[in-house]
Design a protein around this motif. Structure first.
Motif, PDB file in Angstrom:
ATOM      1  N   LYS A  57      -1.274  -7.485  -1.807  1.00 56.77           N
ATOM      2  CA  LYS A  57      -2.447  -6.649  -2.085  1.00 56.77           C
ATOM      3  C   LYS A  57      -3.689  -7.243  -1.404  1.00 56.77           C
ATOM      4  CE  LYS A  57      -0.817  -4.263  -6.051  1.00 56.77           C
ATOM      5  NZ  LYS A  57      -0.105  -4.642  -7.238  1.00 56.77           N
ATOM      6  N   ILE A  58      -4.437  -6.363  -0.767  1.00 58.72           N
ATOM      7  CA  ILE A  58      -5.655  -6.817  -0.090  1.00 58.72           C
ATOM      8  C   ILE A  58      -6.742  -7.015  -1.132  1.00 58.72           C
ATOM      9  CG2 ILE A  58      -7.424  -6.197   1.616  1.00 58.72           C
ATOM     10  CD1 ILE A  58      -5.197  -4.438   2.950  1.00 58.72           C
ATOM     11  N   GLY A  86      -9.895   4.932   7.176  1.00 61.18           N
ATOM     12  CA  GLY A  86      -9.100   5.942   6.462  1.00 61.18           C
ATOM     13  C   GLY A  86      -7.606   5.810   6.721  1.00 61.18           C
ATOM     14  N   GLY A  87      -7.174   4.566   6.976  1.00 60.29           N
ATOM     15  CA  GLY A  87      -5.741   4.340   7.210  1.00 60.29           C
ATOM     16  C   GLY A  87      -5.289   4.795   8.589  1.00 60.29           C
ATOM     17  N   MET A  88      -6.220   4.819   9.516  1.00 60.61           N
ATOM     18  CA  MET A  88      -5.900   5.301  10.872  1.00 60.61           C
ATOM     19  C   MET A  88      -6.219   4.239  11.910  1.00 60.61           C
ATOM     20  SD  MET A  88      -5.659   8.901  10.823  1.00 60.61           S
ATOM     21  CE  MET A  88      -6.679  10.309  10.583  1.00 60.61           C
ATOM     22  N   ILE A  89      -5.395   4.198  12.954  1.00 61.34           N
ATOM     23  CA  ILE A  89      -5.800   3.435  14.128  1.00 61.34           C
ATOM     24  C   ILE A  89      -6.585   4.388  15.029  1.00 61.34           C
ATOM     25  CG2 ILE A  89      -3.847   1.854  14.054  1.00 61.34           C
ATOM     26  CD1 ILE A  89      -2.651   3.402  16.378  1.00 61.34           C
ATOM     27  N   THR A 124       0.870  -1.185   0.000  1.00 60.21           N
ATOM     28  CA  THR A 124       0.000   0.000   0.000  1.00 60.21           C
ATOM     29  C   THR A 124       0.905   1.232   0.000  1.00 60.21           C
ATOM     30  OG1 THR A 124      -0.063   0.166   2.401  1.00 60.21           O
ATOM     31  CG2 THR A 124      -1.779  -1.179   1.379  1.00 60.21           C
ATOM     32  N   ALA A 125       0.359   2.345  -0.491  1.00 57.30           N
ATOM     33  CA  ALA A 125       1.166   3.570  -0.569  1.00 57.30           C
ATOM     34  C   ALA A 125       1.602   4.010   0.823  1.00 57.30           C
ATOM     35  CB  ALA A 125       0.341   4.671  -1.235  1.00 57.30           C
ATOM     36  N   ALA A 177       2.087   2.109   3.470  1.00 58.85           N
ATOM     37  CA  ALA A 177       3.139   1.220   3.992  1.00 58.85           C
ATOM     38  C   ALA A 177       4.485   1.586   3.374  1.00 58.85           C
ATOM     39  CB  ALA A 177       2.795  -0.237   3.684  1.00 58.85           C
ATOM     40  N   LYS A 178       4.449   1.861   2.061  1.00 64.00           N
ATOM     41  CA  LYS A 178       5.710   2.187   1.378  1.00 64.00           C
ATOM     42  C   LYS A 178       6.267   3.513   1.889  1.00 64.00           C
ATOM     43  CE  LYS A 178       4.988  -0.411  -2.849  1.00 64.00           C
ATOM     44  NZ  LYS A 178       4.540  -0.370  -4.228  1.00 64.00           N
ATOM     45  N   ALA A 179       5.379   4.471   2.130  1.00 65.24           N
ATOM     46  CA  ALA A 179       5.835   5.782   2.627  1.00 65.24           C
ATOM     47  C   ALA A 179       6.483   5.632   4.000  1.00 65.24           C
ATOM     48  CB  ALA A 179       4.650   6.743   2.704  1.00 65.24           C
ATOM     49  N   TYR A 180       5.850   4.819   4.852  1.00 66.73           N
ATOM     50  CA  TYR A 180       6.414   4.594   6.190  1.00 66.73           C
ATOM     51  C   TYR A 180       7.786   3.927   6.085  1.00 66.73           C
ATOM     52  CZ  TYR A 180       7.637   1.420   9.944  1.00 66.73           C
ATOM     53  OH  TYR A 180       8.358   0.692  10.856  1.00 66.73           O
TER      54      TYR A 180
END
Lengths: 352, 463
Positions: B456-457, B377-380, B311-312, B314-317
Motif C-alpha cells: 500500500k502506498i 488518474g491511474g494513467m501513463i 491497488t484495485a 493492479a488487481k484487475a490487470y
C-alpha cells in the motif's frame, strides 16, 4: 581452343542464371528481391573472397567476415553525422560519402594485407587459427571500443551514399542492380586474376609450395598479395552490406557470422568460385524458411534452437556431397558422361 | 501433324497459365481485409525465456479488449484467433525470433514487415533491438511500431520517428528514485558503479547516476565490463575497496550479475546488503535463484512493475492477464509491458476505425490506463516524442515465508519523465560511459518519493 560440352553446358546455365538475375525485379516480390537476392549477392561476394583463397591459394581464411565488418564499420564511422535525429554511435565524423567509400575499401585492403602478412607463413590448422584470431580481435575491438561504435549498432549508414550511387534507403531495385554488377565484376576479376602470371603462380603455390619456393618464387609474398585481393573483395561486400542493412554491429563480424560465411562456402563448394553465390542462396533461403515455418508447424525444436534444424540440413547436404552442391553437379556430369574420374575433372575445372 | 501437336501443347500451356492466374487472383481476392499484426520477441540468445512472456502479455490484452481466443492457455506462441477491433479483423501474421543482437533484429523485422507484410508491430524485447526498430521505422513511415519492452533511450529520445510509440519507461526512468533512496535511507554520499558496456547498461546506469547525483551524491568511479564477460575479477578490482565508498551500484546483467558479485566477494569479503544496490537484474529475469539470495535486504531499481502492489487497478490487470494465461507472472516486466503495448494498439485501432498508417498513428492514445499506474488518474502519459511518462516503483529483496527470495515494492515514484527534468535532451549525447555527468539538479520527483508498505502506498515521504 573450343570449349567442351561440360563447359558449354555450364556457360548456358550461367547465362540463364544471369538472365534471371537481370529480370528478377520484375519476377519476384520486393521482399524476395531485397531480403533474399540482394543478401545472396552480398554474402556471395564475401564467400567468393573466401573461396578464392581456398580454391586457388590453398588457404581457408576465417578472417573474411571480419574484413567485411571492418569495411562496414569504417564507412559507418566516417560518413554518419551527429545531427538532430541522426546517429549517436561511433565517431560520427560526417565526411563526404565518396571519400568514406574509397578510404573504407583502401584501409580494409591494407588491414587485409597485414592479416595476410601475419598468416602467410603458416599452413593448415595454424593458418586457420591465425585468421580466426584476427577476426576475433576485430570483433572485440569494435564491440568494446565504444568510440568506434561499441556493442550497439551504428545505424543510418545507408542515408549517406555518394551521389553516383543514389538512394539506398528507398530504391532497393537500384541497390540490387549495384550488387549484381559488383558480383559479376568480382566473378570476372577472380577469373581474370587466375589467368595472369600471378594467378598461375598462386595455384602452383597451392599445389606445391616447396617446389615453387625452390623455383625462386616468394611464396609468402604471393600469399600475402592474394590475401590483400581477397580483403579488397571482402571490403566491397562490407560496403554493400552496410548499405543494405543500413547499420553495422559487432554481430556482423562475430563468430556466428564467421561460421555462417564458411558454411555458405562449404555448401556451395569450396573448389569453385561459383559456389559462393549458390551456397549463400541456399543458406539464406533455408534460414528464412525454417524461421518462417517451424514455429507455426508445431514441430518440437530440438534443444530449443532453430540453429539445430538449420545445422541438420547443412549436415545432410555435406554428407551427401562433401564438395558442396557444385560437387553434386560434377558427379552428375561424370555419371552422365560415364566418366569415373569426376574428381579429376573437377580439379581441372578448379584451375580455370 | 507435329505442328498441330505443338499448337495443342501451346494451347494447353496457355489454358493452364490462365487457370493458375485466375486461381491466384481469386485466392488474393478471397483474403479477408484486416490488420496484419506482428509480435517481435527473442526466441534465441540471452532473453529467449522472454518469448512466451512477451507473446502472452500482448495476446492477453488482445483477448481482454479485442475478443481474441488463445489456442493454448499454457503456450501463448500457439497463437490466437478471433481478434476483432471495431469490426476490423486483426490477424497475427508472425512472431519475430530475435537473439538480442542488432543484425538478427533487422533480419526479423524485415521478415515480419516485408515478407509477412505486417502493418503493425508490437516489440521488440531489448534495447539494441529497439534502436534497430526505431531506425527501420524512420524509413517505413506507413508502418506502425509499438515497442514491447526495451530500455534504451535512443529510440524515443534521439531517433524518435513519428510512427514509433513506447508505453513504458526506458532503463533510466525505471531507476528514478533509487539514487535518492541510497542517499536518504542508506546515507550514501560517495558511490561507485559497475555497468555493462552497452546501450541498456549505460541507460540504466544513467538513471541511477542522474538520480543519486541530483540529490548531492557523488559517483567516484565508473567501471565498464564488456557484455558477456566471464571473469569479472579485473573489473571488480577497479572498484574502490569498501572503505573508499559508501556503496556500490550494480548494472550487470545476464549471467554476469552473479559472477560479478562472486568476484566482489572473493576480492573484498562478504556482501553487506546495505552497501549494494542493483538495477532490475538483482530482482528480475531469473535473478531469484542465484543473485537475490546473495543480497537479501538490498534495494533494487525497478522496471515499471509493482510486485505485490495492492491497488484495485493492479488487481484487475493481474486477474485479466491470468484469465487468459494462468501461468504467466503478471508482474513480470516483459508480460506487463507487452500487455500495455497491445492494449494501446487496440485503442489506436478503435480510434482510427481500423485504418492503419497515418490514421492509426494519429489515433494512438496519448494516455493509457495501466495496471500499476497511480498518478494522473491511474494513467501513463505520452510526451511529444511518444515516450511514456510513468510511475516507477523501487524495490527491496526480502525472504518470503517459503524461504524463497523476491522483490517487494518499498517506494513509489510518481510521474517519471524521460528527460529527468531536462537532464536528458534530444540534442545531448545519449547515456554512455561518461554520460550523464554527475550533477546536482532538481528532478520533478525529488522529495516526493513515498514509502510503500505491505503493497500500500503511504503518505510518508522518504527522508
Amino acid at each position: 581452343m573450343s570449349a567442351g560440352p561440360k563447359a558449354l553446358t555450364e556457360r548456358g546455365f550461367g547465362a540463364l542464371v544471369l538472365a534471371f538475375a537481370i529480370a528478377a525485379p520484375w519476377l519476384v516480390s520486393s521482399y524476395w528481391l531485397d531480403a533474399i537476392l540482394i543478401q545472396t549477392l552480398i554474402f556471395g561476394i564475401a564467400a567468393a573472397s573466401l573461396i578464392f583463397l581456398s580454391a586457388y591459394g590453398g588457404m581457408i581464411s576465417l578472417a573474411q567476415t571480419a574484413l567485411v565488418g571492418i569495411a562496414a564499420y569504417l564507412l559507418g564511422n566516417m560518413v554518419t553525422a551527429r545531427v538532430p535525429g541522426g546517429e549517436t554511435k561511433g565517431l560520427t565524423l560526417g565526411w563526404d560519402p565518396t571519400v568514406g567509400l574509397v578510404l573504407a575499401v583502401v584501409v580494409t585492403t591494407v588491414i587485409g594485407l597485414l592479416f595476410g602478412a601475419l598468416a602467410a607463413r603458416s599452413l593448415g590448422i595454424y593458418f586457420l587459427m591465425l585468421t580466426l584470431t584476427c577476426g576475433v580481435i576485430a570483433n572485440l575491438f569494435f564491440g568494446s571500443v565504444t568510440q568506434f561504435g561499441g556493442f550497439s549498432p551504428i545505424a543510418g549508414v545507408n542515408r549517406y551514399t555518394p551521389g553516383f550511387i543514389g538512394d539506398m534507403v528507398n530504391d532497393r531495385t537500384r541497390l540490387y542492380f549495384i550488387a549484381l554488377i559488383v558480383a559479376v565484376a568480382v566473378y570476372l576479376l577472380i577469373r581474370f586474376v587466375l589467368r595472369t602470371p600471378f594467378g598461375l603462380v598462386l595455384q602452383g603455390i597451392r599445389d606445391e609450395p616447396v617446389r615453387m619456393s625452390s623455383l625462386g618464387y616468394n611464396v609468402a609474398l604471393h600469399r600475402t598479395l592474394a590475401f590483400g585481393l581477397a580483403a579488397f573483395i571482402a571490403a566491397v561486400a562490407g560496403i554493400l552490406l552496410v548499405w543494405w542493412q543500413g547499420q553495422v554491429a559487432p554481430g556482423d563480424l562475430g563468430l556466428p557470422a564467421t561460421i555462417q560465411l564458411l558454411v555458405m562456402a562449404v555448401i556451395g563448394g569450396l573448389r569453385r568460385v561459383e559456389g559462393a553465390w549458390l551456397g549463400a542462396f541456399m543458406v539464406i533461403v533455408i534460414d528464412n524458411q525454417v524461421t518462417n515455418n517451424i514455429p507455426s508447424s508445431g514441430l518440437p525444436v530440438i534443444g530449443g534452437s532453430f540453429n539445430t534444424i538449420v545445422g541438420a540440413i547443412f549436415l545432410a547436404i555435406v554428407v551427401v556431397s562433401p564438395d558442396g552442391l557444385l560437387g553434386i553437379w560434377e558427379r552428375v556430369w561424370a555419371t552422365v558422361r560415364g566418366n569415373r574420374g569426376g574428381k579429376v575433372a573437377m580439379a581441372r575445372g578448379s584451375s580455370l | 501433324m507435329s505442328r498441330i501437336r505443338q499448337q495443342w501443347k501451346l494451347l494447353v500451356l496457355l489454358a493452364t497459365a490462365a487457370v493458375a492466374t485466375v486461381a491466384v487472383s481469386a485466392s488474393i481476392a478471397a483474403t479477408p481485409p484486416g490488420v496484419k499484426l506482428a509480435i517481435m520477441s527473442d526466441c534465441k540468445g540471452a532473453f529467449a525465456f522472454g518469448y512466451e512472456l512477451d507473446i502472452g502479455g500482448a495476446q492477453a490484452a488482445l483477448a481482454k479488449y479485442a475478443g481474441g481466443k488463445a489456442k493454448n492457455p499454457n503456450k501463448p506462441s500457439a497463437g490466437m484467433t478471433g481478434i476483432t477491433i471495431g469490426g476490423t479483423k486483426v490477424d497475427i501474421v508472425g512472431y519475430g525470433c530475435g537473439d538480442d543482437t542488432a543484425p538478427t533484429a533487422l533480419k526479423e523485422v524485415r521478415r515480419l514487415m516485408e515478407q509477412l507484410d505486417a502493418d503493425v508491430m508490437v516489440g521488440p524485447l531489448s534495447g539494441d533491438e529497439a534502436v534497430v526498430v526505431a531506425n527501420y521505422a524512420k524509413d517505413h513511415p506507413d508502418k506502425t511500431f509499438i515497442i514491447g519492452t526495451a530500455g534504451s533511450q535512443d529510440p524515443t529520445m534521439q531517433i524518435a520517428p513519428p510512427n514509433l510509440f513506447r508505453y513504458h519507461g526506458d532503463g533510466a526512468q525505471w531507476n528514478a528514485g533509487i539514487g535518492e533512496i541510497a542517499y536518504r535511507k542508506l546515507g550514501w554520499r560517495k558511490a561507485a558503479i559497475i555497468m555493462d558496456d552497452y546501450s541498456f547498461g549505460w541507460t540504466s546506469a544513467g538513471g541511477i547516476i542522474a538520480d543519486f547525483c541530483a540529490v548531492g551524491g557523488q559517483i567516484t568511479k565508473r567501471v565498464f565490463p564488456p557484455l558477456n564477460t566471464t571473469d569479472y575479477a579485473p573489473y571488480v578490482r577497479q572498484l574502490p575497496a569498501p572503505g573508499g565508498v559508501d556503496g556500490y551500484f550494480w548494472v550487470v546483467g545476464g549471467t554476469g550479475t552473479g559472477a560479478s558479485l562472486t568476484a566482489f566477494e572473493q576480492a573484498y569479503g562478504p556482501l553487506d546488503p546495505k552497501q549494494h544496490i542493483g538495477n532490475l537484474f538483482f530482482a528480475f529475469l531469473g535473478a531469484d535463484k542465484v543473485v537475490a539470495p546473495k543480497v537479501v535486504g538490498s534495494y533494487v531499481g525497478g522496471a515499471g512493475t509493482g510486485p505485490g502492489l495492492q491497488t484495485a487497478q493492479a488487481k484487475a490487470y493481474e486477474a485479466a492477464l491470468n484469465a487468459v494465461y494462468p501461468k504467466l507472472p503478471a508482474n513480470d516486466l516483459f508480460v506487463y509491458n507487452y500487455y500495455n503495448a497491445a492494449w494501446a494498439l487496440v485503442q489506436g485501432l478503435t480510434a482510427s476505425k481500423g485504418e492503419i498508417g497515418a490514421a492509426l498513428q494519429k489515433g494512438m492514445p496519448k494516455t493509457l490506463k495501466t495496471g500499476y499506474s497511480v498518478s494522473n488518474g491511474g494513467m501513463i502519459k505520452l510526451d511529444s516524442r511518444r515516450q511514456a511518462m510513468t510511475d516507477q516503483y523501487q524495490l527491496q529483496l526480502v525472504k518470503n515465508a517459503d524461504g524463497s527470495v523476491g522483490p517487494v515494492v518499498v517506494a513509489y515514484v510518481p510521474g517519471v519523465d524521460q528527460s529527468f527534468g531536462g537532464l536528458f535532451k534530444p540534442s545531448s549525447p545519449p547515456p554512455g560511459r561518461t554520460q550523464p555527468a554527475c550533477k546536482k539538479v532538481k528532478t520533478p520527483w525529488q522529495g516526493k518519493i513515498r514509502e510503500v508498505k505491505n503493497g500500500k502506498i503511504t503518505n510518508a515521504v522518504i527522508k
